[in-house]
Scaffold this motif. Structure first.
Motif, PDB file in Angstrom:
ATOM      1  N   LEU A 252       0.050   1.493 -11.808  1.00 36.68           N
ATOM      2  CA  LEU A 252       0.233   1.535 -10.361  1.00 36.68           C
ATOM      3  C   LEU A 252      -0.863   0.750  -9.643  1.00 36.68           C
ATOM      4  N   LEU A 253      -2.093   0.866 -10.154  1.00 36.02           N
ATOM      5  CA  LEU A 253      -3.212   0.148  -9.532  1.00 36.02           C
ATOM      6  C   LEU A 253      -3.039  -1.370  -9.599  1.00 36.02           C
ATOM      7  N   SER A 254      -2.318  -1.830 -10.600  1.00 36.52           N
ATOM      8  CA  SER A 254      -2.105  -3.273 -10.720  1.00 36.52           C
ATOM      9  C   SER A 254      -1.066  -3.787  -9.730  1.00 36.52           C
ATOM     10  N   LYS A 255      -0.318  -2.845  -9.127  1.00 38.84           N
ATOM     11  CA  LYS A 255       0.772  -3.252  -8.249  1.00 38.84           C
ATOM     12  C   LYS A 255       0.608  -2.830  -6.798  1.00 38.84           C
ATOM     13  N   ALA A 256      -0.353  -1.929  -6.529  1.00 31.17           N
ATOM     14  CA  ALA A 256      -0.445  -1.414  -5.157  1.00 31.17           C
ATOM     15  C   ALA A 256      -1.837  -0.913  -4.811  1.00 31.17           C
ATOM     16  N   ASN A 257      -2.159  -0.993  -3.536  1.00 29.01           N
ATOM     17  CA  ASN A 257      -3.278  -0.247  -2.971  1.00 29.01           C
ATOM     18  C   ASN A 257      -2.773   1.173  -2.702  1.00 29.01           C
ATOM     19  N   MET A 258      -3.682   2.110  -2.495  1.00 27.69           N
ATOM     20  CA  MET A 258      -3.248   3.487  -2.268  1.00 27.69           C
ATOM     21  C   MET A 258      -4.148   4.210  -1.275  1.00 27.69           C
ATOM     22  N   ILE A 259      -3.503   5.060  -0.472  1.00 25.41           N
ATOM     23  CA  ILE A 259      -4.214   5.905   0.489  1.00 25.41           C
ATOM     24  C   ILE A 259      -3.646   7.322   0.385  1.00 25.41           C
ATOM     25  N   SER A 260      -4.538   8.304   0.394  1.00 22.97           N
ATOM     26  CA  SER A 260      -4.137   9.700   0.458  1.00 22.97           C
ATOM     27  C   SER A 260      -5.091  10.405   1.413  1.00 22.97           C
ATOM     28  N   TYR A 261      -4.619  11.437   2.097  1.00 26.43           N
ATOM     29  CA  TYR A 261      -5.475  12.096   3.087  1.00 26.43           C
ATOM     30  C   TYR A 261      -5.144  13.582   3.175  1.00 26.43           C
ATOM     31  N   ASP A 262      -6.102  14.343   3.707  1.00 25.28           N
ATOM     32  CA  ASP A 262      -5.885  15.768   3.946  1.00 25.28           C
ATOM     33  C   ASP A 262      -5.359  15.961   5.360  1.00 25.28           C
ATOM     34  N   ARG A 263      -4.209  16.610   5.458  1.00 25.83           N
ATOM     35  CA  ARG A 263      -3.686  16.897   6.790  1.00 25.83           C
ATOM     36  C   ARG A 263      -4.572  17.953   7.470  1.00 25.83           C
ATOM     37  N   ILE A 264      -4.508  18.015   8.800  1.00 25.24           N
ATOM     38  CA  ILE A 264      -5.344  18.940   9.557  1.00 25.24           C
ATOM     39  C   ILE A 264      -5.048  20.388   9.125  1.00 25.24           C
TER      40      ILE A 264
ATOM     41  N   GLU B  71       8.915   3.422  13.153  1.00 24.68           N
ATOM     42  CA  GLU B  71       8.490   2.036  12.997  1.00 24.68           C
ATOM     43  C   GLU B  71       8.975   1.501  11.656  1.00 24.68           C
ATOM     44  N   LYS B  72       9.374   0.250  11.624  1.00 18.27           N
ATOM     45  CA  LYS B  72       9.885  -0.349  10.393  1.00 18.27           C
ATOM     46  C   LYS B  72       8.743  -0.587   9.411  1.00 18.27           C
ATOM     47  N   VAL B  73       8.902  -0.059   8.215  1.00 20.60           N
ATOM     48  CA  VAL B  73       7.953  -0.302   7.130  1.00 20.60           C
ATOM     49  C   VAL B  73       8.743  -0.814   5.924  1.00 20.60           C
ATOM     50  N   ARG B  74       8.025  -1.137   4.872  1.00 23.45           N
ATOM     51  CA  ARG B  74       8.702  -1.708   3.701  1.00 23.45           C
ATOM     52  C   ARG B  74       9.692  -0.716   3.073  1.00 23.45           C
ATOM     53  N   LYS B  75       9.270   0.557   2.955  1.00 23.75           N
ATOM     54  CA  LYS B  75      10.146   1.563   2.362  1.00 23.75           C
ATOM     55  C   LYS B  75       9.556   2.953   2.596  1.00 23.75           C
ATOM     56  N   VAL B  76      10.431   3.962   2.595  1.00 21.47           N
ATOM     57  CA  VAL B  76      10.005   5.362   2.651  1.00 21.47           C
ATOM     58  C   VAL B  76      10.532   6.053   1.393  1.00 21.47           C
TER      59      VAL B  76
ATOM     60  N   ASN C  35       5.348  -4.736   6.431  1.00 11.26           N
ATOM     61  CA  ASN C  35       6.079  -5.135   5.217  1.00 11.26           C
ATOM     62  C   ASN C  35       5.281  -4.873   3.937  1.00 11.26           C
ATOM     63  N   LYS C  36       4.059  -4.355   4.104  1.00  9.51           N
ATOM     64  CA  LYS C  36       3.220  -3.987   2.954  1.00  9.51           C
ATOM     65  C   LYS C  36       3.045  -2.468   2.855  1.00  9.51           C
ATOM     66  N   THR C  37       3.692  -1.724   3.725  1.00 13.76           N
ATOM     67  CA  THR C  37       3.499  -0.271   3.811  1.00 13.76           C
ATOM     68  C   THR C  37       4.659   0.486   3.171  1.00 13.76           C
ATOM     69  N   ILE C  38       4.344   1.334   2.196  1.00 15.14           N
ATOM     70  CA  ILE C  38       5.333   2.215   1.572  1.00 15.14           C
ATOM     71  C   ILE C  38       4.839   3.644   1.745  1.00 15.14           C
TER      72      ILE C  38
ATOM     73  N   THR D 277       0.838  -1.199   0.000  1.00 16.77           N
ATOM     74  CA  THR D 277       0.000   0.000   0.000  1.00 16.77           C
ATOM     75  C   THR D 277       0.874   1.251   0.000  1.00 16.77           C
ATOM     76  N   LEU D 278       0.657   2.117  -0.981  1.00 19.59           N
ATOM     77  CA  LEU D 278       1.311   3.417  -1.023  1.00 19.59           C
ATOM     78  C   LEU D 278       0.482   4.393  -0.191  1.00 19.59           C
ATOM     79  N   VAL D 279       1.107   4.995   0.810  1.00 17.39           N
ATOM     80  CA  VAL D 279       0.423   5.993   1.645  1.00 17.39           C
ATOM     81  C   VAL D 279       1.042   7.349   1.328  1.00 17.39           C
ATOM     82  N   PHE D 280       0.277   8.209   0.661  1.00 16.56           N
ATOM     83  CA  PHE D 280       0.776   9.506   0.216  1.00 16.56           C
ATOM     84  C   PHE D 280       0.561  10.568   1.294  1.00 16.56           C
ATOM     85  N   VAL D 281       1.594  11.406   1.502  1.00 16.23           N
ATOM     86  CA  VAL D 281       1.520  12.513   2.462  1.00 16.23           C
ATOM     87  C   VAL D 281       1.806  13.808   1.703  1.00 16.23           C
TER      88      VAL D 281
END
Length: 283
Positions: free
Chosen positions: A97-109, A159-164, A140-143, A74-78
């Motif tokens: 990208l959709l074929s290779k990953a889930n994705m999350i994006s959010y609005d910061r406060i 915290e250890k994640v797959r990659k930053v 291990n699924k978090t980028i 999962t790609l988590v966009f900031v």
């Protein structure tokens, strides 16, 4: 003489009207979009994200999620300053990208639609909020993908994640530029001219340099593998930020990818290039 006065009056009125039109367009373009407008951006996409409102420490924020297959990373966009969850719409619509990953994006406060809350002006707060967002994803699924001001937020995760993956990260206080336009916010007599969302961005920008000094000497304490992608012609967040990081990490933990002649807006102007680098990190 009368003719000259009429011409000058006409020109003055024309410039004033043009200013009002441009100001309105700028205000409207940069303002956070409604839920309907956000989802409209995904029209024509094979996948429509789930739009939810979440809560962190009493603050409500908007999140876009595309979770198709939990076996995928999962790609988590900031996003940065100024920015929103929609900064990454083109990536979240891309079939490769959709074929290779889930994705999350959010609005910061402070950047949510009709947000009554101010920006928090704290990397530590933003880091903790990000941790809360990906808490239910296997490490291990978090980028994490942090752009601009989002870079230090992702980098601050211990915290250890797959990659930053950092995109033009603003991580080094000594090269943090302070544009003259910030004075429009600093001066009370002109602050009213600054659209509300830009007032929040100005506050965050003005405090960012000092806040970075709490973190920048300890970036190397992260356990994560870091990839920094940066344009060499970036004057908003200078390339020196990524060079500074390169000096902090051993070669097997950090990779710097430079994009020649690219500026700060390269996540849009160099979409194909950035996309290919993201795919390479997913493979």
């Amino acid at each position: 003489m009368k003719l000259l006065k009429k011409i000058l009056k006409f020109v003055g009125i024309a410039f004033f009207v043009l200013f009002l039109v441009l100001y309105y367009l700028f205000w409207n373009f940069s303002a956070p979009k409604s839920d309907i407008k956000v989802l409209e951006k995904f029209s024509g996409s094979s996948v429509t994200p789930i739009l939810t409102y979440e809560n962190f420490k009493g603050f409500e924020y908007r999140k876009l999620s595309i979770i198709k297959d939990t076996t995928l990373p999962t790609l988590v966009f900031v996003h940065g300053t100024i920015g929103s969850s929609t900064d990454f719409v083109k990536y979240m619509k891309d079939s490769a990208l959709l074929s290779k990953a889930n994705m999350i994006s959010y609005d910061r406060i402070g950047y949510n639609y009709q947000d009554k809350n101010p920006v928090q002006e704290s990397i530590a707060f933003e880091r903790d909020m990000l941790k809360n967002i990906f808490k239910d994803i296997k490490p291990n699924k978090t980028i994490l993908v942090g752009y601009s001001y989002g870079g230090p937020i992702a980098l601050a995760i211990q915290e250890k994640v797959r990659k930053v993956i950092l995109l033009a990260p603003a991580v080094y206080s000594k090269v943090e530029p302070m544009p003259w336009s910030l004075n429009l916010y600093k001066w009370k007599v002109t602050r009213w001219l600054v659209p509300p969302i830009w007032q929040e961005a100005s506050k965050e920008k003005l405090s960012h340099k000092q806040d970075l000094q709490v973190f920048e000497n300890n970036w190397k304490s992260t356990p994560n593998t870091i990839v920094s992608i940066h344009g060499t012609n970036d004057w908003i967040v200078p390339f020196e930020n990524s060079l500074f990081l390169k000096e902090q990490f051993p070669k097997n933990q950090f990779e710097l990818i430079s994009i020649p002649d690219a500026g700060h807006g390269f996540i849009w102007s160099k979409f194909d290039t950035i996309k290919e680098h993201l795919i390479q990190q997913l493979d």
